[in-house]
Write an enzyme that holds these catalytic residues in place. Structure first.
Site, short mmCIF file in Angstrom:
data_model
loop_
_atom_site.label_atom_id
_atom_site.label_comp_id
_atom_site.label_asym_id
_atom_site.label_seq_id
_atom_site.Cartn_x
_atom_site.Cartn_y
_atom_site.Cartn_z
N ARG A 137 -0.42 3.21 -11.44
CA ARG A 137 0.48 3.13 -10.28
C ARG A 137 1.20 1.80 -10.39
O ARG A 137 0.57 0.73 -10.40
CB ARG A 137 -0.32 3.24 -8.98
CG ARG A 137 0.53 3.23 -7.71
CD ARG A 137 0.62 1.85 -7.12
NE ARG A 137 1.22 1.83 -5.79
CZ ARG A 137 1.52 0.73 -5.12
NH1 ARG A 137 1.28 -0.46 -5.65
NH2 ARG A 137 2.06 0.80 -3.92
N ASP A 191 3.40 -1.11 -9.05
CA ASP A 191 3.74 -1.69 -7.77
C ASP A 191 5.22 -2.05 -7.69
O ASP A 191 5.78 -2.66 -8.63
CB ASP A 191 2.88 -2.94 -7.54
CG ASP A 191 3.16 -3.60 -6.21
OD1 ASP A 191 2.84 -2.99 -5.18
OD2 ASP A 191 3.70 -4.72 -6.21
N ALA A 192 5.87 -1.69 -6.59
CA ALA A 192 7.22 -2.15 -6.23
C ALA A 192 8.17 -2.23 -7.42
O ALA A 192 8.69 -3.29 -7.75
CB ALA A 192 7.11 -3.51 -5.53
N GLU A 231 5.79 2.95 -7.18
CA GLU A 231 6.09 2.64 -5.79
C GLU A 231 7.52 2.11 -5.77
O GLU A 231 7.84 1.12 -6.44
CB GLU A 231 5.15 1.57 -5.22
CG GLU A 231 5.49 1.26 -3.76
CD GLU A 231 4.92 -0.06 -3.26
OE1 GLU A 231 4.77 -0.21 -2.04
OE2 GLU A 231 4.65 -0.95 -4.09
N HIS A 234 6.10 7.36 7.24
CA HIS A 234 6.74 6.80 8.43
C HIS A 234 7.02 7.89 9.47
O HIS A 234 6.86 7.67 10.67
CB HIS A 234 8.04 6.11 8.04
CG HIS A 234 7.86 4.95 7.10
ND1 HIS A 234 6.65 4.36 6.88
CD2 HIS A 234 8.75 4.28 6.32
CE1 HIS A 234 6.78 3.36 6.01
NE2 HIS A 234 8.05 3.30 5.66
N ASP A 290 -1.17 -0.62 2.35
CA ASP A 290 0.00 -1.27 2.93
C ASP A 290 0.15 -0.95 4.40
O ASP A 290 0.32 -1.84 5.24
CB ASP A 290 1.26 -0.78 2.20
CG ASP A 290 1.74 -1.76 1.14
OD1 ASP A 290 1.40 -2.95 1.24
OD2 ASP A 290 2.46 -1.33 0.23
#
Length: 604
Positions: free
Chosen positions: A280, A282-283, A319, A348, A414
């Protein structure tokens, strides 16, 4: 992704390399030794070698190295040897591609020979992350001991639950004993407190023996500020781009060849030397690359080829906050080639619907059609205006991209940890189960956050263990971050933001396993949801076109998956739906499919 706003900026100056070089050795090391080190910034480089029982203050032997272009020859080092490097006569620095940091991020490295690992997973054929049930785990808080070895005790629980792949938060060495791992300073080593590389291998072996896959969360977009010495060796950072953490990782500026190879070699190492099933990333929006071939596309091509060599599926999960399907578009079609990406918009929309919170980025999801939209298209912002960002955002997902390409969740590190007090959503039991059912029975790839399967109330706060200089800055930064944003409306005016540096913030974030027995019915219900997802073709399907979320009235939802349905009734009135075979119920559900208040039903 660690979004802490007060991270110090770590900058490296530009350097023009005369020839391509590898951030890791050009030929595979044998017996755990390094063959060469890439250090184009060094005028002189000394190898400092100690014994296997090296301790702080013991002198180390200095061995001048032979230079070849941007690389330096390193003599063979036996397994267990403590060593480091002196650049231009300076103090000891850890190896940029260290395998083990048993004395912390500022101490020497130690040679770790991966051929000493006793692998027992020879019959393991792998687990494909696409469409799998993922389980996000933070090793340090998953058990009281906080180690790989301790986590093995609970693997059978995850098998019984129906988990397919465990996604580990970053395990790279970071400052101190406790942290989320996003302040890591190595792309190749394993945090010693968790058990180091031997502990990771033991954990992977135990997982594979149970047909559980392992995904590592890796951070190639930045390095932590404490213990990061890479810029002293080479042009690892560039001022050509800026990121939330300061200067960008240099993947497209002068001298970037060695940095790119370091990243690629790191990924190869996890897949080959530690038998990892997925990474995975990140960002990835903070990995800024204007090269003709994006570093992620190069990584995707490498991973695809490596999967063929190893004969098992290897997946890359990104991500990204770009809401851009190019991230998961194949390289030969002009994309970055990631297999999957996290879909924050789904979270969200779920969070806003069930909690009613509309502060911060949830403001964009204060829309009765938001939940229906994300179940249709994965992205809420697909070119629409984002009030949080102050601009239009995102792109529409083509119909050719199926649901399994998106990882969805209603809790993760997160979304829990970046709340002011690290609390999980304050929902009733039926609301929690309804939200999780929408995740598990979706056309997407579902992920559960540790403890969520029994509706854990354990918080997951932001915690760190920085040095005396940086620690107070982090603590104050955390207080400043939550001084506004309407948190008083949620917690009350007297709410307290936990100090990330305080030990009790970390210990208070550990899972309370006693809750598992106390919440047995919830756990059984979640197990059945996962069984239905896997056993019913309608719910196992990634077909987004055959998915429709319908609102029957206020707080009444029906998720249509082909001919099957999930009916949720959180209103005060009963609701009747067309008849079918009941597969699972919660609360008051009659045989004629009348779903009472505070109830839900899964129907074939």
């Amino acid at each position: 992704m660690d979004r802490h706003p007060d991270r110090q900026r770590v900058r490296g100056r530009k350097h023009c390399a005369d020839r391509p070089a590898g951030g890791a050795s050009r030929r595979r090391p044998e017996k755990g030794r390094r063959v060469r080190i890439w250090a184009p910034k060094a005028t002189t480089l000394d190898l400092l070698v100690g014994g296997t029982d090296w301790t702080e203050g013991q002198p180390m032997e200095r061995i001048p190295l032979t230079r070849d272009g941007d690389e330096w020859d390193v003599p063979e080092l036996p397994h267990g040897t403590a060593y480091g490097f002196s650049i231009d006569g300076g103090p000891l620095r850890p190896d940029p591609v260290s395998a083990e940091q048993p004395w912390g991020v500022h101490g020497p490295s130690r040679v770790f020979d991966t051929s000493t690992l006793a692998w027992t997973d020879h019959g393991y054929e792998g687990v494909d992350a696409r469409g799998a049930v993922l389980y996000e785990m933070h090793v340090g808080t998953f058990t009281p001991d906080g180690t790989f070895h301790a986590a093995i005790e609970h693997l059978d629980h995850l098998v019984e639950l129906g988990v397919d792949i465990i996604e580990l938060l970053p395990i790279a060495p970071f400052p101190g004993d406790r942290g989320w791992g996003y302040d890591g300073v190595s792309w190749t080593a394993v945090h010693d407190v968790y058990g180091g590389p031997a502990g990771l291998a033991e954990f992977v072996n135990a997982c594979h023996a149970r047909e559980l896959g392992v995904c590592l969360d890796v951070v190639y977009n930045h390095l932590g500020p404490d213990g990061n010495y890479l810029a002293e060796f080479g042009p690892y950072f560039t001022d050509k781009h800026d990121t939330p953490w300061g200067s960008a990782i240099n993947v497209d500026d002068d001298g970037s060849e060695g940095v790119r190879e370091h990243i690629l070699a790191s990924a190869r190492r996890w897949f080959t030397d530690f038998h990892i099933d997925a990474l995975r990333l990140d960002a990835v929006h903070a990995i800024i690359d204007d090269s003709p071939i994006h570093i992620l596309a190069e990584l995707a091509n490498q991973t695809q080829a490596l999967a063929g060599e190893l004969g098992r599926p290897l997946r890359l999960i990104a991500e990204s906050d770009l809401n851009d399907p190019a991230v998961i578009t194949p390289v030969d079609e002009g994309g970055w080639g990631m297999d999957m990406q996290w879909a924050d918009d789904v979270h969200h929309a779920l969070h806003s619907y069930f909690t009613g919170e509309t502060h911060g980025y949830y403001a964009d999801f204060d829309d009765e059609g938001a939940l229906e939209k994300v179940y249709r298209g994965a992205f809420y912002h697909d070119g629409t205006h984002s009030t949080f960002r102050g601009s239009s955002w995102g792109h529409e997902v083509p119909a050719s991209i199926d649901g399994h390409a998106f990882v969805v969740y209603d809790q993760n590190h997160d979304q829990v940890g970046n709340r002011a007090v690290g609390d999980r959503p304050h929902l009733t039991e039926v609301e929690s189960l309804s939200s999780l059912a929408l995740v598990l029975l979706s056309p997407f790839t579902p992920m559960i956050f540790q403890g969520q399967e029994w509706n854990s109330t354990s918080p997951f706060a932001f915690f760190t263990d920085h040095n005396d200089e940086l620690g107070p800055l982090v603590s104050q930064g955390r207080l400043n971050e939550f001084a506004t944003h309407g948190w008083e409306d949620i917690y009350g005016e007297d709410f307290h933001v936990p100090d990330p540096q305080a030990l009790e913030t970390f210990t208070g974030s550990k899972l309370d396993w006693a809750e598992k027995a106390e919440n047995g019915p919830v756990l059984e219900f979640v197990k059945h949801l996962i069984q239905i997802r896997k056993g019913e073709p309608s719910f196992a399907s990634p077909d987004r076109a055959a998915t429709r979320l319908e609102s029957l009235g206020e707080r009444q939802l029906v998720l249509h998956r082909h001919s099957s349905r999930l009916v949720i009734n959180l209103s005060d009135e009963a609701v009747s739906v067309p008849a079918g075979e009941l597969l699972l119920t919660y609360g008051d559900v009659s045989s004629d499919i009348t779903v009472g208040p505070g109830s839900l039903a899964v129907i074939r």
